[in-house]
Design an enzyme around this catalytic site. Structure first.
Site, mmCIF file in Angstrom:
data_model
loop_
_atom_site.group_PDB
_atom_site.id
_atom_site.type_symbol
_atom_site.label_atom_id
_atom_site.label_comp_id
_atom_site.label_asym_id
_atom_site.label_seq_id
_atom_site.Cartn_x
_atom_site.Cartn_y
_atom_site.Cartn_z
ATOM 1 N N LYS A 126 0.841 -1.204 0.000
ATOM 2 C CA LYS A 126 0.000 0.000 0.000
ATOM 3 C C LYS A 126 0.872 1.249 0.000
ATOM 4 C CE LYS A 126 -0.219 -0.626 4.988
ATOM 5 N NZ LYS A 126 -1.042 -0.942 6.160
ATOM 6 N N TYR B 84 15.483 29.911 6.927
ATOM 7 C CA TYR B 84 14.303 30.570 7.505
ATOM 8 C C TYR B 84 14.435 30.706 9.012
ATOM 9 C CZ TYR B 84 11.443 30.235 3.255
ATOM 10 O OH TYR B 84 10.930 30.382 2.010
ATOM 11 N N ARG C 134 -9.941 -0.566 15.212
ATOM 12 C CA ARG C 134 -9.753 0.203 13.986
ATOM 13 C C ARG C 134 -10.726 -0.406 12.992
ATOM 14 N NH1 ARG C 134 -3.902 1.031 11.059
ATOM 15 N NH2 ARG C 134 -4.372 -1.089 10.400
ATOM 16 N N MET D 43 10.964 24.039 1.949
ATOM 17 C CA MET D 43 10.106 23.199 1.123
ATOM 18 C C MET D 43 10.912 22.423 0.079
ATOM 19 S SD MET D 43 6.896 24.274 -1.312
ATOM 20 C CE MET D 43 6.005 25.085 0.006
HETATM 21 C C1 PLP Z 1 -0.082 -1.787 6.824
HETATM 22 C C2 PLP Z 1 -0.569 -3.078 7.326
HETATM 23 C C3 PLP Z 1 0.316 -4.157 7.486
HETATM 24 C C4 PLP Z 1 1.827 -4.000 7.381
HETATM 25 O O1 PLP Z 1 2.287 -3.485 8.602
HETATM 26 P P1 PLP Z 1 3.840 -3.185 8.908
HETATM 27 O O2 PLP Z 1 3.816 -2.674 10.293
HETATM 28 O O3 PLP Z 1 4.259 -2.142 7.922
HETATM 29 O O4 PLP Z 1 4.575 -4.449 8.750
HETATM 30 C C5 PLP Z 1 -0.214 -5.382 7.816
HETATM 31 N N1 PLP Z 1 -1.548 -5.533 8.018
HETATM 32 C C6 PLP Z 1 -2.424 -4.509 7.910
HETATM 33 C C7 PLP Z 1 -3.870 -4.750 8.151
HETATM 34 C C8 PLP Z 1 -1.971 -3.250 7.580
HETATM 35 O O5 PLP Z 1 -2.831 -2.219 7.505
#
Ligand code: PLP
Length: 348
Positions: free
Chosen positions: A39, A247, A130, A295
């Site tokens: 992702k 800055y 979550r 930036m």
């Molecule tokens: C992002 C994610 C992972 C990977 O987690 P890491 O801590 O990056 O290894 C695994 N499972 C779910 C559901 C996630 O959202």
């Protein structure tokens, strides 16, 4: 590796280290299969390149957050699960396959069932609050009639091995074995793999560690750095004792100082937290960041590197655990923030 780039900013990406990290995690997963979270554009590295390299290394299960991310890697023909499930607007795309939604609400489950959707994954909440359905709802028949490929849950505190929540979540999840018709069960992210074989179930889902992030010290020796940002020097100047840089004039030269201004900034993901804290190197010279990160620009003290000048390149210090510690920014953010102005170059 190609050097004939026009961009003054590049990421050197070590394909061999990426594959070796995944292979290490796969070995630690024991009899369980080891997948990979790709992702957020492969944690900032580039999802297509990452997925294709991990597939070559033997990875068979890939995880993205959204359908747009699934579409991006679809041409590779891999097994992909979409962690955010399926919204109404995505139903048609999801039904067309081949990616599977990870259903996590009663609405999503009803939507999928009524549409006659095929194999799906399901997320169950074991305490993180979550995403995920409640174990009790599963017991009450919520999943009846679904063809569940993988049943998932997610650990809230895997990077705190001493947290009692890990064992609590593991036990709640283990109690669902045989209750859902799921072909496989999956709980562990990167840090979860390090918690031990009891957490691996049938499939693990590492992300961070594949990319060289080190969520717990115990993984340090098994993982290699994958990402190395490099930036070109746009200008070299001499700053006289008592003058300031950047800055808000947060850095004052204690003595006459040689300064290089490089093509990198917080818009590229090089966070403002590196102001007066980060560093770079050129050969054996260490080059501290001085003043605020802008930036698009960063100033380095290059007193230690008399030969460095306009048009030369420096490597930004990006050892993830060390730089996260120095900046207070998480390793996850240091990776996923890496921006579009980097040219990405894969070695090996
Ligand atoms: C992002 C994610 C992972 C990977 O987690 P890491 O801590 O990056 O290894 C695994 N499972 C779910 C559901 C996630 O959202």
């Amino acid at each position: 590796m190609t050097d004939n780039t026009d961009s003054p900013l590049r990421l050197r990406l070590d394909g061999e280290a990426l594959a070796a990290n995944w292979t290490s995690l796969a070995r630690m997963s024991g009899a369980a299969a080891c997948g990979a979270a790709v992702k957020a554009n492969g944690y900032g590295l580039g999802a297509v390149e990452v997925a294709h390299r991990l597939a070559d290394a033997g990875c068979r299960d890939f995880f993205v957050a959204t359908w747009a991310e699934a579409r991006e890697i679809a041409p590779l023909g891999l097994s992909v699960s979409v962690l955010h499930g399926v919204r109404e607007a995505e139903l048609a795309a999801a039904l067309a396959g081949p990616a599977r939604p990870v259903l996590s609400t009663a609405h999503q489950i009803a939507r999928w069932r009524e549409a006659g959707g095929g194999p799906c994954d399901v997320m169950v909440d074991t305490g993180m609050n979550r995403l995920g359905v409640a174990p009790g709802d599963i017991a009450a028949g919520l999943l009846d009639g679904l063809s569940v490929s993988t049943l998932h849950s997610h650990l809230a505190c895997a990077d705190e091995p001493s947290s009692a929540m890990n064992e609590q979540q593991r036990a709640r999840f283990a109690a669902l074995a045989g209750q859902t018709g799921a072909t496989r069960m999956s709980l562990a992210n990167s840090a979860g793999i390090a918690l031990g074989s009891g957490y691996a179930f049938d499939l693990t889902r590492p992300g961070l560690a594949v990319y060289g992030g080190v969520p717990v010290p115990g993984l340090r020796d098994r993982l290699r750095q994958v990402v190395r940002p490099e930036a070109e020097i746009l200008q070299r100047r001499r700053v006289l004792a008592g003058d300031t840089v950047g800055y808000n004039a947060t850095w004052t030269a204690p003595a006459d100082t040689e300064v290089a201004v490089i093509n990198l900034g917080y818009a590229d993901g090089y966070r403002r937290a590196f102001s007066n804290v980060g560093g770079a190197r050129a050969g054996a010279s260490t080059l501290p960041v001085i003043g605020r990160v802008s930036m698009d620009l960063v100033a380095l003290d290059v007193t230690d590197a008399p030969m460095l000048g306009e048009g030369d390149w420096v490597e930004i210090d990006y050892d993830l655990p060390a730089q996260a510690h120095a900046s207070g920014v998480s390793q996850y953010e240091l990776l996923t923030g890496l921006g579009r102005r980097f040219d990405r170059y894969w070695g090996q």
